[in-house]
Design an enzyme around this catalytic site. Structure first.
Site, PDB file in Angstrom:
ATOM      1  N   ASP A 151      -6.734  -8.128   4.689  1.00  0.00           N
ATOM      2  CA  ASP A 151      -5.953  -8.963   3.763  1.00  0.00           C
ATOM      3  C   ASP A 151      -5.407 -10.228   4.427  1.00  0.00           C
ATOM      4  OD1 ASP A 151      -6.358  -7.200   1.675  1.00  0.00           O
ATOM      5  OD2 ASP A 151      -4.565  -6.033   2.111  1.00  0.00           O
ATOM      6  N   SER A 192     -13.490   0.824   3.036  1.00  0.00           N
ATOM      7  CA  SER A 192     -12.514   0.597   1.968  1.00  0.00           C
ATOM      8  C   SER A 192     -11.504   1.732   1.894  1.00  0.00           C
ATOM      9  CB  SER A 192     -13.212   0.461   0.615  1.00  0.00           C
ATOM     10  OG  SER A 192     -12.237   0.550  -0.418  1.00  0.00           O
ATOM     11  N   LYS A 226     -12.225  -9.658  -3.358  1.00  0.00           N
ATOM     12  CA  LYS A 226     -10.775  -9.413  -3.413  1.00  0.00           C
ATOM     13  C   LYS A 226     -10.215 -10.055  -4.689  1.00  0.00           C
ATOM     14  CE  LYS A 226     -10.474  -7.024   0.321  1.00  0.00           C
ATOM     15  NZ  LYS A 226     -10.147  -5.601   0.224  1.00  0.00           N
ATOM     16  N   ARG A 248      -2.450 -14.304  -1.937  1.00  0.00           N
ATOM     17  CA  ARG A 248      -2.595 -14.585  -0.497  1.00  0.00           C
ATOM     18  C   ARG A 248      -3.178 -15.979  -0.235  1.00  0.00           C
ATOM     19  NH1 ARG A 248      -0.618  -9.922   1.146  1.00  0.00           N
ATOM     20  NH2 ARG A 248      -1.390  -7.999   0.211  1.00  0.00           N
ATOM     21  N   GLY A 278      -5.662  -3.949  -7.809  1.00  0.00           N
ATOM     22  CA  GLY A 278      -6.858  -3.172  -7.451  1.00  0.00           C
ATOM     23  C   GLY A 278      -6.494  -1.809  -6.891  1.00  0.00           C
ATOM     24  N   SER A 287       0.833  -1.214   0.000  1.00  0.00           N
ATOM     25  CA  SER A 287       0.000   0.000   0.000  1.00  0.00           C
ATOM     26  C   SER A 287       0.864   1.259   0.000  1.00  0.00           C
ATOM     27  CB  SER A 287      -0.900   0.027   1.238  1.00  0.00           C
ATOM     28  OG  SER A 287      -1.811  -1.032   1.205  1.00  0.00           O
ATOM     29  N   ARG A 308     -12.357 -14.843  -1.523  1.00  0.00           N
ATOM     30  CA  ARG A 308     -11.500 -15.494  -0.524  1.00  0.00           C
ATOM     31  C   ARG A 308     -12.274 -16.329   0.487  1.00  0.00           C
ATOM     32  NH1 ARG A 308      -7.001 -10.610   0.081  1.00  0.00           N
ATOM     33  NH2 ARG A 308      -5.839 -11.247  -1.772  1.00  0.00           N
ATOM     34  N   ARG A 356     -13.397  -7.252 -11.011  1.00  0.00           N
ATOM     35  CA  ARG A 356     -13.606  -6.646  -9.682  1.00  0.00           C
ATOM     36  C   ARG A 356     -14.471  -5.385  -9.771  1.00  0.00           C
ATOM     37  NH1 ARG A 356      -8.245  -6.641  -6.310  1.00  0.00           N
ATOM     38  NH2 ARG A 356      -9.779  -6.216  -4.672  1.00  0.00           N
ATOM     39  N   GLN A 378      -9.208   1.851  -0.297  1.00  0.00           N
ATOM     40  CA  GLN A 378      -8.997   2.198  -1.711  1.00  0.00           C
ATOM     41  C   GLN A 378      -9.992   3.264  -2.145  1.00  0.00           C
ATOM     42  OE1 GLN A 378      -9.108  -1.536  -3.844  1.00  0.00           O
ATOM     43  NE2 GLN A 378      -7.030  -2.087  -3.211  1.00  0.00           N
TER      44      GLN A 378
HETATM   45  C1  S3P Z   1      -5.628  -1.450   0.051  1.00  0.00           C
HETATM   46  C2  S3P Z   1      -6.870  -1.506   0.628  1.00  0.00           C
HETATM   47  C3  S3P Z   1      -7.615  -2.749   0.843  1.00  0.00           C
HETATM   48  C4  S3P Z   1      -6.715  -3.967   0.736  1.00  0.00           C
HETATM   49  C5  S3P Z   1      -5.810  -3.900  -0.461  1.00  0.00           C
HETATM   50  C6  S3P Z   1      -4.924  -2.674  -0.400  1.00  0.00           C
HETATM   51  C7  S3P Z   1      -4.979  -0.154  -0.134  1.00  0.00           C
HETATM   52  O1  S3P Z   1      -8.618  -2.854  -0.143  1.00  0.00           O
HETATM   53  O2  S3P Z   1      -7.493  -5.143   0.648  1.00  0.00           O
HETATM   54  O3  S3P Z   1      -4.988  -5.047  -0.513  1.00  0.00           O
HETATM   55  O4  S3P Z   1      -3.772  -0.108  -0.451  1.00  0.00           O
HETATM   56  O5  S3P Z   1      -5.657   0.874   0.038  1.00  0.00           O
HETATM   57  P1  S3P Z   1     -10.113  -2.257   0.082  1.00  0.00           P
HETATM   58  O6  S3P Z   1     -10.000  -0.794   0.131  1.00  0.00           O
HETATM   59  O7  S3P Z   1     -10.879  -2.755  -1.122  1.00  0.00           O
HETATM   60  O8  S3P Z   1     -10.591  -2.880   1.358  1.00  0.00           O
END
Ligand code: S3P
Length: 439
Positions: free
Chosen positions: A320, A172, A347, A392, A100, A28, A351, A128, A174
Site C-alpha cells: 500500500d 494477497s 487497487k 493514497r 476491498g 486492516s 496506482r 475491482r 485479503q
Molecule cells: C489488506 C490487504 C492488501 C492491502 C489492503 C488491505 C488487508 O490487499 O492492499 O489495503 O487488510 O488484508 P491485497 O490482499 O489485495 O493485497
C-alpha cells in the site's frame, strides 16, 4: 469523482515536517476486530479503532446482521459478539463503499452462513476483481454471483463448505483472510499456501481469540468448527497512514518527526526497509507488543535519498506504500526501478498508471511498466494532478509539495476519509501547507 463536488487539496510548495504525533488506527486490524469480535462469545473491547469510512462500513455491515456494536467513541468500540452461528440476515443490500477488505473478507465469512446477502460498493469497488475470492470459495462449495467477476456480489447461504488445499495465485492477504474465515465454517482442515508472505493480522487475531491456526513457512491451516472468545484489542497506529509523514520527512530538508505507537508487524514494514536502502534516516524506539502485534515509535529525520532497484521480496510488505514511495523516488538522486508489483494495477485505482501520469505532469521522468515503474529522480514542478478517488494517491501527491517548485493542486480527494479522516489537520499541524477545498 464521487457526486458532483470536487473535494480538492491545494498544497503550497516547501516547508518541512516536525513534531511528535500519532496517526489513526490500522485499517486492516480495525476491520478484523469487528469481524472476529462479532463472531466471538462475549464482548470484545477495541481501542485505537480507525474511525474512517472503510472500517465504519464494516461496522454498519455487522450491525445490519444483528450485532450490537457501541461506538466508535474516541477510538473505543464494544462489539457484543453473537457467536459463530449468531449472525442474522440483513434486510437489505450491504453497502461497503470503497472497501476491498470488507467485501473480500466478508465473502468468505458469509459463504458459511445460512442466509443470502448481496454486497455492493462505490464505483471504484465495483470495478475491482473478485474472482480471486469467488473461485476458491466455489471450490469449497460456496455459491456466489458476481457481475463478470466484479461486485455486486450475492452470497447464497446454506451451502455446506468443505476444506480445500489452495495455492494462492497472487500474494494477497485479503484472499488468504477470506479463505481463513470460510475455513472456520468448513468441514475439515483448510490449507492456504501463499507465494510470498503477506500481512498476517487475521492469523494473529484468530490466535489471540483462541481459534487455533497452524502456520508453517508460507502455509497456514485452519480447522472448521472452532470458536472465538472475546478479548481486548489495542489497534496500533497504521503504518500505511504513517507512511505519508515518513516520506514527507524523508524528502524535506530540516524535517524531524516522531510517529507514536505505529504497528511494525514484519509483514508491513517494507516501506521502512525500502527507504533505509534509499538512505533514509529512520530509527525505532519504545518497541513493544500489544495484543499480539508489535509496535514502536518511528523517528524520521531528513537525509538525502538515492535511487535503488526495489527488492521484489519487499513488494507484498509495502504493497500500500508505493504511491508514496514513488514520490520518494522522484526526490531521490538517480534511478529507482520497481518490478513485480502488478497488483498495484488493481487497487483502489491503477496506482502504476495514475502515479506515473501525475509525476509526469509535475515534470518527473516516470515510466510505467506492466508490473512497476522506472523513475529518474529530478525536480518536482507545480501543477494540477488527479487523486482518482484513491486516498493514497491524494496523500502522496500532497507530500510531494514539500519538495515542489510551486503549488500542487490535487483533484478528487474525498476518499482520504476512507483511511485517514484527520489527514489535513494533522498535516497542517506538523508543517504541510495544505488546504482542503470543495468546489
Ligand atoms: C489488506 C490487504 C492488501 C492491502 C489492503 C488491505 C488487508 O490487499 O492492499 O489495503 O487488510 O488484508 P491485497 O490482499 O489485495 O493485497
Amino acid at each position: 469523482m464521487s457526486g458532483q463536488q470536487n473535494h480538492k487539496f491545494v498544497v503550497q510548495a516547501g516547508g518541512q515536517l516536525t513534531g511528535t504525533f500519532r496517526v489513526p488506527g490500522d485499517k486492516s486490524i480495525s476491520h478484523r476486530s469487528i469481524m472476529l469480535g462479532s463472531l466471538a462469545e462475549g464482548v470484545t473491547e477495541v481501542t485505537g479503532f480507525l474511525e474512517g469510512e472503510d472500517a465504519l462500513a464494516t461496522i454498519a455491515a455487522f450491525r445490519a446482521m444483528g450485532v450490537k456494536i457501541d461506538g466508535p467513541d474516541k477510538g473505543k468500540v464494544l462489539v457484543h459478539g453473537v457467536g459463530m452461528q449468531g449472525l442474522q440476515a440483513p434486510d437489505k443490500d450491504v453497502y461497503l463503499g470503497n472497501s476491498g477488505t470488507s467485501i473480500r473478507l466478508l465473502s468468505g465469512l458469509l459463504a458459511g452462513q445460512p442466509f443470502n446477502v448481496r454486497m455492493t460498493g462505490d464505483s471504484s469497488l465495483s470495478s475491482r476483481p473478485m474472482r480471486r475470492v469467488t473461485d476458491p470459495l466455489a471450490l469449497m462449495g460456496a455459491r456466489i454471483d458476481s457481475v463478470e467477476g466484479k461486485p455486486p456480489l450475492t452470497i447464497h447461504g446454506g451451502h455446506h463448505l468443505t476444506a480445500i488445499d489452495y495455492q494462492l495465485p497472487m500474494a494477497s492477504a485479503q484472499v488468504k483472510s477470506c479463505l481463513l474465515l470460510a475455513g472456520m465454517y468448513a468441514e475439515g482442515t483448510t490449507t492456504i499456501t501463499e507465494p510470498a508472505p503477506t500481512r498476517d493480522h487475521t492469523e494473529r487475531m484468530l490466535q489471540g481469540m483462541g481459534y487455533p491456526v497452524a502456520i508453517k513457512g508460507n502455509r497456514v491451516q485452519i480447522e472448521g468448527g472452532g470458536k472465538l472468545t472475546a478479548t481486548k484489542i489495542d489497534v496500533p497506529a497504521d503504518i500505511s497512514s504513517a507512511t505519508f509523514f515518513i516520506i514527507g520527512a524523508a524528502i524535506a530538508p530540516g524535517s524531524d518527526i516522531t510517529l507514536q505507537h505505529v504497528g511494525i508487524n514484519p509483514t508491513r514494514i517494507g516501506v521502512i526497509n525500502i527507504l533505509r536502502l534509499m538512505g533514509a534516516d529512520i530509527t525505532l524506539s519504545n518497541e513493544a507488543v500489544t495484543g499480539g502485534e508489535p509496535v514502536a515509535d518511528i523517528r524520521v529525520r531528513y537525509a538525502p535519498l538515492k535511487g535503488i532497484n526495489i527488492p521484489e521480496d519487499q513488494v507484498p510488505l509495502a504493497i500500500d506504500e508505493f504511491p508514496a514511495l514513488f514520490v520518494a523516488a522522484a526526490c531521490a538522486e538517480g534511478r529507482t526501478v520497481l518490478t513485480g508489483a502488478e497488483e498495484l494495477r488493481v487497487k483502489e485505482s491503477d496506482r502504476i498508471q495514475v502515479m506515473a501520469e501525475g509525476l509526469q505532469t509535475l515534470g518527473i521522468d516516470a515510466k510505467p511498466t506492466a508490473d512497476g515503474m522506472v523513475i529518474n529522480g529530478g525536480v518536482i514542478g507545480s501543477g494540477e494532478v488527479n487523486g482518482h478517488g484513491d486516498h493514497r494517491i491524494a496523500m502522496s501527491f500532497a507530500m510531494a509539495a514539500l519538495q515542489a517548485g510551486g503549488a500542487i493542486h490535487i483533484n478528487d480527494c474525498a476518499n482520504v476519509a476512507t483511511s485517514f479522516p484527520n489527514f489535513v489537520e494533522l498535516a497542517v499541524s506538523c508543517g504541510l501547507k495544505i488546504d482542503a477545498i470543495d468546489e
